[in-house]
Design a protein around this motif. Structure first.
Motif, PDB file in Angstrom:
ATOM      1  N   TRP A 172       0.072   5.867   7.399  1.00  0.00           N
ATOM      2  CA  TRP A 172       0.235   6.364   8.768  1.00  0.00           C
ATOM      3  C   TRP A 172       1.690   6.723   9.023  1.00  0.00           C
ATOM      4  O   TRP A 172       1.982   7.766   9.597  1.00  0.00           O
ATOM      5  N   ARG A 173       2.620   5.872   8.597  1.00  0.00           N
ATOM      6  CA  ARG A 173       4.049   6.147   8.795  1.00  0.00           C
ATOM      7  C   ARG A 173       4.477   7.406   8.050  1.00  0.00           C
ATOM      8  O   ARG A 173       5.260   8.204   8.569  1.00  0.00           O
ATOM      9  N   MET A 181      -0.543   1.585  -1.730  1.00  0.00           N
ATOM     10  CA  MET A 181      -0.140   1.982  -0.387  1.00  0.00           C
ATOM     11  C   MET A 181      -1.222   1.521   0.581  1.00  0.00           C
ATOM     12  O   MET A 181      -2.403   1.747   0.367  1.00  0.00           O
ATOM     13  N   ASN A 182      -0.803   0.897   1.642  1.00  0.00           N
ATOM     14  CA  ASN A 182      -1.774   0.456   2.636  1.00  0.00           C
ATOM     15  C   ASN A 182      -1.858   1.474   3.773  1.00  0.00           C
ATOM     16  O   ASN A 182      -1.137   2.469   3.791  1.00  0.00           O
ATOM     17  N   GLU A 183      -2.730   1.202   4.720  1.00  0.00           N
ATOM     18  CA  GLU A 183      -2.965   2.149   5.819  1.00  0.00           C
ATOM     19  C   GLU A 183      -1.725   2.351   6.683  1.00  0.00           C
ATOM     20  O   GLU A 183      -1.462   3.457   7.148  1.00  0.00           O
ATOM     21  N   THR A 228      -1.460   5.880  -7.348  1.00  0.00           N
ATOM     22  CA  THR A 228      -2.913   6.029  -7.324  1.00  0.00           C
ATOM     23  C   THR A 228      -3.550   4.656  -7.450  1.00  0.00           C
ATOM     24  O   THR A 228      -2.991   3.737  -8.052  1.00  0.00           O
ATOM     25  N   ALA A 229      -4.690   4.527  -6.853  1.00  0.00           N
ATOM     26  CA  ALA A 229      -5.397   3.249  -6.899  1.00  0.00           C
ATOM     27  C   ALA A 229      -5.833   2.966  -8.324  1.00  0.00           C
ATOM     28  O   ALA A 229      -6.169   3.867  -9.077  1.00  0.00           O
ATOM     29  N   SER A 230      -5.817   1.707  -8.701  1.00  0.00           N
ATOM     30  CA  SER A 230      -6.223   1.352 -10.057  1.00  0.00           C
ATOM     31  C   SER A 230      -7.716   1.613 -10.212  1.00  0.00           C
ATOM     32  O   SER A 230      -8.503   1.431  -9.293  1.00  0.00           O
TER      33      SER A 230
END
Length: 150
Positions: free
Chosen positions: A7-8, A1-3, A56-58
């Motif tokens: 935010w959305r 997931m990016n920023e 989750t981030a790797s």
């Protein structure tokens, strides 16, 4: 997931909370840093916890102390760069708004000379504001160049 996606998602959740009456937007409207007031939870509202909504981030492999220090240094340098780029976008938008305002006043002077005495002060303020914002923008762009070059 990016920023942007985050935010959305947060914005959608705030809108939902506002729609059901759990929060209220402050009477003072702001372009940034809007304030909301939390109210009592509506009695007819059923709330359930949703887990694992985001990936989750790797997990990165173990690094030695030097690699971790280098990574932290790179991240600390990227953060100010991102912040400055974001600030430059905001200032550029504000500057274009002020320039457009000054330009419109100038057109009004030409079309309706009788208005000049009434709105000349507003024109001068818009022009000064755009000049100041241009100075801010140049300072930020020069700082960005310095950071990127380092």
């Amino acid at each position: 997931m990016n920023e942007v996606e985050l935010w959305r998602y947060i914005y959608d959740q705030v809108r939902r909370l506002k729609r059901v009456g759990w929060i209220r937007q402050d009477s003072v409207r702001r372009r940034r840093d809007q304030v909301f007031h939390v109210l009592k939870r509506p009695t007819d509202l059923n709330v359930s916890l949703v887990q694992h909504r985001f990936e989750t981030a790797s997990v990165e492999p173990q690094m030695d102390g030097g690699a971790i220090g280098q990574q932290m240094l790179e991240q600390s340098q990227l953060c100010p760069t991102r912040r400055l780029e974001s600030l430059a976008k905001e200032i550029r938008l504000d500057m274009l708004t002020a320039l457009g305002e000054a330009e419109r006043y100038k057109q009004l002077f030409t079309e309706m000379p009788g208005l000049k005495a009434r709105v000349e002060e507003d024109y001068l303020q818009a022009r000064d504001r755009s000049s100041r914002l241009l100075g801010h923008l140049r300072a930020i762009e020069n700082t960005l160049k310095t950071l990127v070059a380092a």
